[in-house]
Design an enzyme around this catalytic site. Structure first.
Site, PDB file in Angstrom:
ATOM      1  N   LYS A 118      61.537 -11.161  19.893  1.00  0.00           N
ATOM      2  CA  LYS A 118      62.333 -12.334  19.865  1.00  0.00           C
ATOM      3  C   LYS A 118      61.787 -13.833  19.541  1.00  0.00           C
ATOM      4  CE  LYS A 118      65.691 -10.810  23.079  1.00  0.00           C
ATOM      5  NZ  LYS A 118      66.331 -11.031  24.369  1.00  0.00           N
ATOM      6  N   LYS A 200      68.354  -0.284  17.217  1.00  0.00           N
ATOM      7  CA  LYS A 200      69.197  -0.112  18.304  1.00  0.00           C
ATOM      8  C   LYS A 200      70.367  -0.834  18.133  1.00  0.00           C
ATOM      9  CE  LYS A 200      68.102  -3.004  21.560  1.00  0.00           C
ATOM     10  NZ  LYS A 200      67.516  -4.019  22.628  1.00  0.00           N
ATOM     11  N   LYS A 203      74.409  -6.570  20.181  1.00  0.00           N
ATOM     12  CA  LYS A 203      75.476  -7.615  19.895  1.00  0.00           C
ATOM     13  C   LYS A 203      75.230  -8.695  18.931  1.00  0.00           C
ATOM     14  CE  LYS A 203      79.161 -10.134  21.993  1.00  0.00           C
ATOM     15  NZ  LYS A 203      79.024 -11.479  22.516  1.00  0.00           N
TER      16      LYS A 203
HETATM   17  P1  TYM Z   1      70.086  -6.458  28.513  1.00  0.00           P
HETATM   18  O1  TYM Z   1      71.118  -7.602  29.182  1.00  0.00           O
HETATM   19  O2  TYM Z   1      69.610  -6.815  27.164  1.00  0.00           O
HETATM   20  O3  TYM Z   1      70.898  -5.055  28.558  1.00  0.00           O
HETATM   21  C1  TYM Z   1      71.229  -4.462  29.804  1.00  0.00           C
HETATM   22  C2  TYM Z   1      71.073  -3.207  29.875  1.00  0.00           C
HETATM   23  O4  TYM Z   1      71.617  -2.325  28.952  1.00  0.00           O
HETATM   24  C3  TYM Z   1      70.548  -1.378  28.245  1.00  0.00           C
HETATM   25  N1  TYM Z   1      70.913  -1.480  26.758  1.00  0.00           N
HETATM   26  C4  TYM Z   1      70.954  -0.383  26.101  1.00  0.00           C
HETATM   27  N2  TYM Z   1      70.874   0.758  26.314  1.00  0.00           N
HETATM   28  C5  TYM Z   1      70.964   1.989  25.438  1.00  0.00           C
HETATM   29  N3  TYM Z   1      71.212   1.713  24.202  1.00  0.00           N
HETATM   30  C6  TYM Z   1      71.293   0.470  23.789  1.00  0.00           C
HETATM   31  N4  TYM Z   1      71.401   0.110  22.514  1.00  0.00           N
HETATM   32  C7  TYM Z   1      71.031  -0.578  24.867  1.00  0.00           C
HETATM   33  N5  TYM Z   1      71.194  -2.142  24.615  1.00  0.00           N
HETATM   34  C8  TYM Z   1      70.746  -2.563  25.788  1.00  0.00           C
HETATM   35  C9  TYM Z   1      69.300  -2.225  28.476  1.00  0.00           C
HETATM   36  O5  TYM Z   1      68.139  -1.444  28.361  1.00  0.00           O
HETATM   37  C10 TYM Z   1      69.512  -2.856  29.823  1.00  0.00           C
HETATM   38  O6  TYM Z   1      69.328  -1.764  30.777  1.00  0.00           O
HETATM   39  N6  TYM Z   1      66.023  -7.967  30.786  1.00  0.00           N
HETATM   40  C11 TYM Z   1      67.185  -7.314  30.988  1.00  0.00           C
HETATM   41  C12 TYM Z   1      68.263  -7.607  31.956  1.00  0.00           C
HETATM   42  C13 TYM Z   1      67.339  -7.776  33.295  1.00  0.00           C
HETATM   43  C14 TYM Z   1      67.113  -6.714  33.897  1.00  0.00           C
HETATM   44  C15 TYM Z   1      66.160  -7.328  35.430  1.00  0.00           C
HETATM   45  C16 TYM Z   1      66.784  -5.199  34.061  1.00  0.00           C
HETATM   46  C17 TYM Z   1      67.098  -9.042  33.954  1.00  0.00           C
HETATM   47  N7  TYM Z   1      66.262  -8.569  35.246  1.00  0.00           N
HETATM   48  C18 TYM Z   1      65.945  -6.678  36.269  1.00  0.00           C
HETATM   49  C19 TYM Z   1      66.563  -4.395  35.098  1.00  0.00           C
HETATM   50  C20 TYM Z   1      65.895  -5.077  36.162  1.00  0.00           C
HETATM   51  C21 TYM Z   1      67.900  -7.309  29.652  1.00  0.00           C
HETATM   52  O7  TYM Z   1      67.868  -8.080  28.912  1.00  0.00           O
HETATM   53  O8  TYM Z   1      68.999  -6.375  29.550  1.00  0.00           O
END
Ligand code: TYM
Length: 334
Positions: A118, A200, A203
């Site tokens: 990032k 990956k 969006k």
């Molecule tokens: P975020 O918002 O980027 O994504 C949410 C969830 O989706 C999963 N994910 C994927 N899984 C499989 N293939 C993909 N291409 C893919 N893209 C996204 C992510 O692994 C995630 O589980 N930091 C986290 C949000 C967060 C969080 C937390 C998660 C904040 N606090 C506490 C768990 C526990 C995030 O940015 O996810």
């Protein structure tokens, strides 16, 4: 008998409010949240505090937060079974994150691959929030003493850091936090871009054909799968150098529950064209009820508001207890 009286284990997870989640989010995380809420004491958050680590227009953030809440409700997170809330409504997250910052090391944070990615992508805004992102995530998880955290593979490193921070704190002040485990699906933990299966699915991809959104229309889903990049082999099987097909097989397997062997048998003698259409149809059927329910919910702002207010209240009740324990342990006077 014993099992009936044992308290349920707890899960926590969160997602950033991007407004329209991808099929990657759905398969890697959200689908499991819906399944796990049956067995676990469940809390899920819309991570709006995390969202401002990247510059975002306020009106857009407001709209996307509400849309995200509606999608999560539409996929089947049931207010009777899960606590679904907006992270910034529970101020204990920010407060515990500050405390945990003081138990997180600079070196640990610099090793986070998401921070590296990032900061490369947003070189003009490498803010402290982006750097401290994992300790806020640790606060999210540890506030609720979650046993299990259902996430995709890209969040594994953050979860491991959460464990390190929890262990450090527990070591210094005696047992305070539950040690959380990750729940990462065997198939579908990393759904790849349909246009470049080495990357990956995300969006922010500049090519819209690279990702499927949960709210995409059926004709768009079909078109994107038909255009998915594959290889010149023309035989449906899972193997090295076949990342495009491997990805489609993972998507198909996650949605239908079929094993890779079964998929290989079913498509024996058939070409990629047939397979792509089958994957598209399975995804369209999986997402159709979600889109229909979303369309109803997003027009009922009063109902959504009643849900997120009730969710925040329930989450606060739990979070407050953990935070006061932590404050006592570090030496704050109450
Ligand atoms: P975020 O918002 O980027 O994504 C949410 C969830 O989706 C999963 N994910 C994927 N899984 C499989 N293939 C993909 N291409 C893919 N893209 C996204 C992510 O692994 C995630 O589980 N930091 C986290 C949000 C967060 C969080 C937390 C998660 C904040 N606090 C506490 C768990 C526990 C995030 O940015 O996810």
């Amino acid at each position: 008998m014993e099992n009936q009286t044992a308290p349920k284990k707890r899960i926590f997870s969160a997602i950033k409010p991007t407004g329209s989640f991808t099929l990657g989010n759905y398969i890697g995380a959200l689908k499991n949240w819906v399944n796990l809420q049956e067995e676990y004491d469940s809390l899920f958050a819309i991570a709006d505090l995390h969202a401002i680590t990247i510059r975002i227009d306020p009106a857009k953030l407001r709209a996307q937060t509400l849309q995200s809440y509606a999608i999560l409700s539409a996929i089947g997170l049931d207010p009777e079974k899960s606590i679904l809330f907006i992270q910034s409504h529970v101020h204990e997250h920010a407060e515990l994150a500050w405390i945990l910052n003081c138990y997180s090391q600079f070196g640990e944070m610099t090793r986070m691959t998401q921070f590296k990615d990032k900061s490369a992508k947003h070189a003009d805004n490498i803010n402290l929030g982006l750097f401290a992102y994992p300790s806020l995530m640790a606060a999210d998880i540890l506030l609720y003493n979650a046993d299990l955290v259902p996430i995709g593979a890209d969040q594994k490193q953050h979860l491991e850091l959460t464990r390190t921070i929890a262990q450090r704190f527990n070591g210094l002040y005696s047992e305070t936090f539950t040690m959380p485990e990750g729940f990462i699906p065997k198939v579908g933990a990393r759904i790849m871009s349909l246009q470049n299966p080495l990357e990956k699915m995300g969006k922010s991809d500049s090519n819209e054909n690279a990702y499927i959104k949960i709210l995409d229309k059926p004709e768009d889903i079909l078109r994107k799968f038909k255009r998915a990049v594959t290889d010149s082999d023309a035989k449906v099987f899972y193997g090295e150098g076949k990342e495009g097909i491997n990805n489609l097989m993972s998507i198909y397997s996650s949605v239908t529950g079929l094993s890779f062997e079964q998929i290989e048998r079913d498509f024996d003698g058939k070409g990629y064209g047939d397979f792509k259409v089958a994957v598209a149809e399975a995804v369209i059927e999986e997402l159709r009820p979600v889109r229909e329910k979303y369309d109803m919910l997003i027009n009922d702002k009063a109902y959504l508001e009643s849900l997120y207010k009730a969710g925040a209240e329930k989450a606060t009740y739990i979070a407050r207890k953990t935070l006061s324990k932590v404050k006592r342990k570090v030496g704050f006077i109450s």
